[in-house]
Structure formats: structure tokens, C-alpha cells
Design an enzyme around this catalytic site. Structure first.
Site: not given
Ligand SMILES: Cc1cc2nc3c(=O)[nH]c(=O)nc-3n(C[C@H](O)[C@H](O)[C@H](O)COP(=O)(O)OP(=O)(O)OC[C@H]3O[C@@H](n4cnc5c(N)ncnc54)[C@H](O)[C@@H]3O)c2cc1C
Length: 667
Positions: A45, A338, A464, A470
């Protein structure tokens, strides 16, 4: 008092987004160069948002606590990403994706946001293919799709079992281009510890350099939070160990409402817990349910013998197996959503039919798929009368090509060959649908403060669907926020750089430093993990897959007690001005200890069962979740007033104009 305004544009749902984009304020390219945006979090994101905002011309400062955006938790995503491209010709459309997502979320999401998500889904795939993301392709070279839970079409794009990793590499290259151009200033190994508001608007953050321990001030015209979900409030989850709620919780305490905290996803296919000293659970991707059949023994004697290690699953005859999802939900079978699959597994295990020593596991069996694929492959290869062994070998080859890395991961952890004996799986905490409340623009209740990706509550309602996270994260980052933020920033073109030597920055920095000092100087006796594990147990046992009034009230009290004990007795070794992972954890667990209470309070207030929120008092005669649309068709948005127990509930009433509100059925 802040009031909720979702700012959903007027007009027919299919035109809302287009008309809205046509009419919002824009910032001209020259003015974008004078505007700074902070993006906290560079997973899919935040990374996609940072790259796109920088490409548009804004000056972006991006923060992540890992040593590189490449290591964000998004890398763990295995199964795939949805998009309504209808490449399979099976009748998919934007409307179907919209409908499936609203129904999958048990009618607790905002229609307009979900429709927009479906509309931009196709563009995400085009964008990622252009970046070189190696999605799986079929024999003819076209992008392949597979199916995920809760839908009757195949719309999931994938890259073996590493979709998140490949998407993140694409996103990271887009970011890197901007880092090289000087349009993104990347702060790796930095943790945001609070937000700074000036005149009511978000104007900066206080961050800690995790290597040197230095506390830094950063200012901007707008702040975007993209810090992922809060599943680790359960201690054990499929999330990365570092995943945390600190940024989301800190902005909540500064005025951002927190929505539906009790909406959590417990994923049905995880490797079962093995003991008390485990710190992490491992997901087996939902994609496996395309080919794996889920079962437990039909007879209690067989279940007992298996639990005692006296019987092997392969020795149980077909007629003595209970394929309970196929039995209960013939229309969707093993591909029910799920929440439904998790509850059904719990029901069988609670009834005594679990298949490991703890009685908390069910089988995910590939024997039938191996046979089916093997026979097909033998025909394609022109083998007449292939032996049983030849068929199995060919079938295993197909399964390996589809899921090889997942099977290898399972074998490494469990030390059993899943090609030969069924996998054991059990539900585990995986994803949080709840999160920071945002309006249609993805802005929180604090002006200039945005929240995207898993950290916000937006699109998934009470449950979800697989492969939609993703999609949502990348939709927010590549295609929604870059437009909506301009509408707000158009008013800031004459503001000039935001100074960091103001009393507002002084005050927030001081409170951050005071808390860090406290942790280092507290003469406590227990480690941070000691408290985190205690919290996790309360959350799992009383605020987990099934909830009731008595347990929720107990949980609230127990969490308050653990929190009190934490502030008296936590011990944080090491120093302030050095790399200190225990200090990092202390701050995160302090926030989980508050969030956990609001979570339980929200679950207590919602007197209905919907999606992942299952109240034992509200079930149908055949044990399914019983929603109450009359009284609970709203988003719970909580306002912080000093303590989680005193949070004020605001309700965003949900309107269903384009999809009929009806009982969800997968039968
Ligand atoms: C094992 C697993 C498999 C999955 N498989 C799928 C799938 O196949 N398809 C699907 O759609 N979804 C899947 N999901 C869900 C999906 O991966 C996540 O919901 C999604 O990747 C979250 O993306 P994000 O960018 O919101 O957060 P994240 O990828 O969690 O990124 C968080 C970011 O924030 C930063 N951060 C956090 N706190 C702080 C702070 N206080 N200060 C500075 N930086 C900070 C971290 O360093 C990181 O860069 C899966 C989840 C898991 C656990």
C-alpha cells in the site's frame, strides 16, 4: 465533536468514481514540487502510494522499520491478487467482484468504496505486468487465474506461492526509480512514534532512528499511514513478528477514529500450533483449497486412534471420512469463505474429531487431486494403461508446479511429506478488517491524515475474501489516494515548508522521549513478551473465533489488569541510543494492550454475528452466524477520549442501494 462524513459522491454507483475524479481539485505540476507528503510504511500500500505520488511530482518522505521496503510484511502474501478481468471467460465482471466482496464481507462494508475497488482492479494487473511482475501464465502464454474462497469464478492472478513478493519487487522498483530521482527520500530502519498536528491538521511525525536511537522530527503537508494490520494483538498470528499497530493507534489517540476493531480474520489453513514456546504461526495459502479436500474422521474411534498416533490418515477408508465442508456447503464446498471454513473446523475439533495430539487440526488432502491431474496428464502424454505409480508421479508433478514452495515449507516445519500424507491445518489469526476509519478520500477524521492498505477499515466489511488485500492495498496506493489527496492539497499550494521548530513538535517529541525513558529506567521483572503472550491468550480464548458476553466482559477486565501490571513490571534491557529491539517491542505491546481492550469492547457492543465476528448468543438453528441488519448495519467508529474504556461510539450507517441485503448462504 467530530462527526462522521463518509463523503461518498452522489449519483449512480457505477459513475461515482469517474464523475468524482472529473470534478475534484487538482494541483498543477509546478505546485506539486512545493508540497511534501510523508508516507509511513512501504509495503504494497505505502510503497505503491509513495512511488505514484513521487511520479506525480510531490516530494515524498517514506518510512519503514525494516532495512528495506523489500522486507515489508506484504512479501509474505502467497496465494494471489484478485481482478475482474474475465480472462477465464467464466462470466466475471466488475459487478460480480463488487457483489462477491460485499456479500463476502457479510454486508458490513461501504458499497461505494467496494465498487471503486472492483473498477480499478483490472488496472492493477496491467500496471504490475508493465513493471514485469511474473504472473503465472497458461500454456498459450496468457495470464492464468485460479479460484479463491467465496466466489464462483476464477479471478485470482498469482505468481506460484509468492505473489506478494513478486508484487513487492515491482512496487519497489517503481519506488527505486523515484529514490534515484530524489523524489522519494527513504528512511529505512525508522519507526514513527507519533503524529504531529498543527492547527488541527496532520503536519508531521516524530520518528526514531532504530539504529542510533535518535529521535527525529519530520514535517509535511499531509501524512499517509500505511503500516499494515494489527493481527499480532493475538501474539500468535500468521503476520510477521514486527507487524504492529503503533502508528494506527497513535493517530487514533490524536483524533483518528478507529473502526470495527473486532472484525478480525481467522484463516482456516494454517499449520497448527505445536507448543507454548512458539512465537509465530505459518499460513498454508488458501489457494491450496482449490485442490485440497478438507476432512476429519467420521468415527470417533478413528479420531481417538489418530490423536494417540495409532492410526494413519491414509488407512481410513473413503466412506469413513467426513468431508464436512462439502457436506455442509455443497455449492461452494472447500472454497467457502474463510470465516465459514474456520468455524466449521473449530466445530469438528470441539466435537472431538481433531486429528493431532492436541485435537486442534483437520486434514487438507491432495490425494484426489493428484489422481485427477495424474490421469489427465497421462492422457495428454498418450500413455495407455499407465500404472498407479506412474499416475501418482505425474499428478504430484502437477501439484508441485502449482504449490511446490508451500509443500516444501510444510515439510520443513512438520517433517511429513504432504504429497504422501494429508497436511494438518487449523485456523489462526491472519488479517484485520477493522482499522482506522477513513472517508471515500481515504482521509481519517484528522484533516490531512490519510490511511491506506490493511491499516484502514475500508472495503472488507466483517470478513475479507482471499486475494482481496493485495488488490485493496494496491488500489489505494496506485489508483485512489494519488487522486484524492490532490483535492486536499490544492489548498496548500501557498503554505510553504512546514517548520519543525514549533511548540507542537516540541510537545509531541517530549512525550515520545518521556515514554522511551520510562521503559529504559523501569526496574521491572518481566520481559515484554511475557505480557504480550498473556494478552494473546486472553484475546484467543475470549475474543477469538467465538465470543460471548461473559467472556468479553472478563477479557476487558483481564486486559486492563495485564496493562496495569505491564506499566509496573516491564523490564526493558539495553539502552536508548542503540539498536534495541526490546525497546521497540515495548512501545508496540503498550499499544496492543490498549487496542486489545477496545477490540473486546467493540465485540461486546456488536450484539450480532457477522463475518469473522461470531457471537455465540446470535446463531441460527443450524449453527450459522445470525446478522441483525435492523440494529447493526453500521460501521462502529470509536473516538478516543483518554482511555479505551471511555471511547465514544460513532455510527456510520451503511446503505445498500445496489446490493440487496440478504442472509449470506454458501449452501
Ligand atoms: C502469510 C500471509 C499471506 C497472505 N497472502 C495474501 C494473498 O495471497 N493475497 C492477499 O490479497 N492478501 C494476502 N495476505 C494479506 C496481505 O499480505 C496484507 O494484508 C498486505 O500485504 C498488507 O499490506 P500493507 O502495505 O497494508 O502493509 P505491510 O505490508 O504490513 O506493510 C507495513 C509497512 O509499514 C511499516 N511500518 C509499520 N509500522 C511502522 C511504524 N510505526 N513506523 C514506520 N514504519 C512502520 C513496515 O515497515 C512496512 O513497510 C496475506 C497475509 C499473510 C499474513
Amino acid at each position: 465533536m467530530t462527526t462522521l462524513n463518509s463523503k461518498v459522491p452522489k449519483g449512480p454507483i457505477k459513475d461515482k468514481w469517474t464523475t468524482y475524479k472529473d470534478n475534484i481539485n487538482l494541483v498543477n505540476p509546478a505546485n506539486k514540487r512545493n508540497i511534501d507528503i510523508i508516507v509511513v510504511g512501504t509495503g504494497l500500500a505505502g510503497g505503491s502510494a509513495a512511488a505514484t505520488l513521487a511520479e506525480l511530482g510531490y516530494n515524498v518522505k517514506a518510512f519503514a522499520y525494516q532495512d528495506s521496503p523489500r522486507r515489508a510484511h506484504s512479501i509474505a502474501a502467497q496465494g494471489g491478487i484478485n481482478a475482474a478481468k474475465n480472462y477465464m471467460g467464466d462470466g466475471d465482471s466488475n459487478y460480480r467482484l463488487f457483489y462477491d466482496t460485499v456479500k463476502g464481507g457479510d454486508y458490513r462494508s461501504r458499497e461505494a468504496n467496494v465498487h471503486r475497488l472492483a473498477e480499478v482492479s483490472g488496472a492493477i494487473i496491467d500496471q504490475c505486468v508493465a513493471q514485469g511482475v511474473p504472473f503465472a501464465r497458461d500454456y498459450g502464454g496468457l495470464l492464468d487465474n485460479r479460484s479463491f474462497g467465496g466466489v464462483l469464478v476464477s479471478r485470482t492472478f498469482y505468481a506460484k506461492g509468492q505473489t506478494g513478493q513478486q508484487l513487492l519487487l515491482g512496487c519497489y522498483s517503481a519506488m527505486n526509480r523515484q529514490i534515484a530521482r530524489g523524489k522519494i527520500e527513504m528512511f529505512n530502519r525508522h519507526e514513527m512514534l507519533d503524529v504531529v498536528k498543527v492547527d488541527g491538521k496532520a503536519r508531521g511525525i516524530i520518528a526514531r532512528d532504530l539504529i542510533s536511537g535518535e529521535i527525529e522530527r519530520h514535517s509535511a503537508h499531509a501524512v499517509v499511514i500505511a503500516t499494515g494490520g494489527y493481527g499480532n494483538v493475538y501474539f500468535l498470528s500468521t503476520n510477521a513478528m514486527g507487524s504492529n499497530a503503533t502508528a494506527a493507534w497513535k493517530i487514533h489517540k490524536k483524533g483518528a477514529f478507529f473502526a470495527n476493531p473486532c472484525f478480525t480474520q481467522i484463516h482456516p489453513t494454517c499449520i497448527p500450533r505445536s507448543g507454548d514456546y512458539q512465537s509465530k504461526l505459518t499460513l498454508m495459502s488458501e489457494s491450496l483449497r482449490n485442490d485440497g479436500r478438507i476432512w476429519v474422521p467420521a468415527n470417533m474411534d478413528d479420531a481417538k486412534a489418530i490423536q494417540q498416533g495409532k492410526l494413519k490418515p491414509t488407512a481410513i477408508a473413503e466412506e469413513n471420512r467426513d468431508y464436512y465442508l462439502e457436506r455442509r456447503y455443497p455449492a461452494f464446498g472447500n472454497l467457502v469463505p474463510r470465516d465459514v471454513a474456520s468455524r466449521a473446523a473449530k466445530e469438528r475439533c470441539d466435537a472431538g474429531f481433531g486429528v493431532n495430539a492436541t485435537g486442534e487440526a483437520v486434514y487438507l488432502d491432495f490425494a484426489a487431486a493428484i489422481q485427477r491431474y495424474g490421469s489427465e496428464k497421462a492422457k495428454v502424454q498418450g500413455l495407455s494403461n499407465p500404472s498407479k505409480e506412474e499416475v501418482v508421479k505425474l499428478g504430484e508433478g502437477v501439484i508441485e508446479a502449482k504449490y511446490g514452495n508451500l509443500f516444501q515449507m510444510y515439510e520443513k516445519i512438520i517433517d511429513e511429506n504432504p504429497y504422501k500424507t494429508p497436511m494438518m491445518i487449523y485456523p489462526a489469526t491472519h488479517y484485520t478488517m477493522g482499522g482506522v476509519w477513513v472517508d471515500y478520500n481515504l482521509m481519517t477524521t484528522v484533516p490531512g491524515l490519510y490511511c491506506i492498505g490493511e491499516a484502514n477499515f475500508s472495503d472488507h466489511g466483517a470478513n475479507r475474501l482471499g486475494a482481496s488485500a493485495l488488490m485493496q492495498g494496491l488500489a489505494d496506493g496506485y489508483f485512489v489516494l494519488p487522486y484524492t489527496i490532490g483535492d486536499y492539497l490544492a489548498d496548500d499550494i501557498r503554505t510553504g515548508a512546514i517548520p519543525t521548530d514549533s511548540p507542537e513538535f516540541d510537545e509531541v517529541e517530549k512525550s515520545v522521549k518521556d515514554k522511551l525513558d520510562f521503559f529504559i529506567n523501569n526496574e521491572g521483572t518481566h520481559s515484554v513478551d511475557y505480557f504480550h503472550k498473556k494478552l494473546g491468550l486472553v484475546m484467543w480464548n475470549k475474543v477469538g473465533m467465538a465470543r460471548n458476553e461473559k467472556h468479553l466482559k472478563e477479557a476487558i477486565k483481564e486486559i486492563q489488569d495485564i496493562r496495569e501490571d505491564f506499566w509496573k513490571n516491564v523490564k526493558v534491557p539495553g539502552d536508548l541510543n542503540e539498536l534495541n529491539p526490546e525497546l521497540e517491542k515495548a512501545g508496540r505491546v503498550a499499544d496492543f494492550l490498549e487496542l486489545g481492550e477496545l477490540f473486546a469492547k467493540d465485540a461486546l457492543e456488536r450484539e450480532e454475528s457477522c463475518g469473522g465476528h461470531f457471537r455465540e448468543e446470535h446463531i441460527t438453528e443450524d449453527g450459522e452466524a445470525k446478522r441483525d441488519d435492523q440494529n447493526y448495519a453500521y460501521v462502529s467508529a470509536w473516538e478516543y477520549t483518554g482511555k479505551p474504556s471511555e471511547a465514544i461510539l460513532h455510527k456510520e450507517e451503511l446503505e445498500f442501494k445496489d446490493i440487496e441485503l440478504k442472509t449470506r448462504s454458501y449452501k
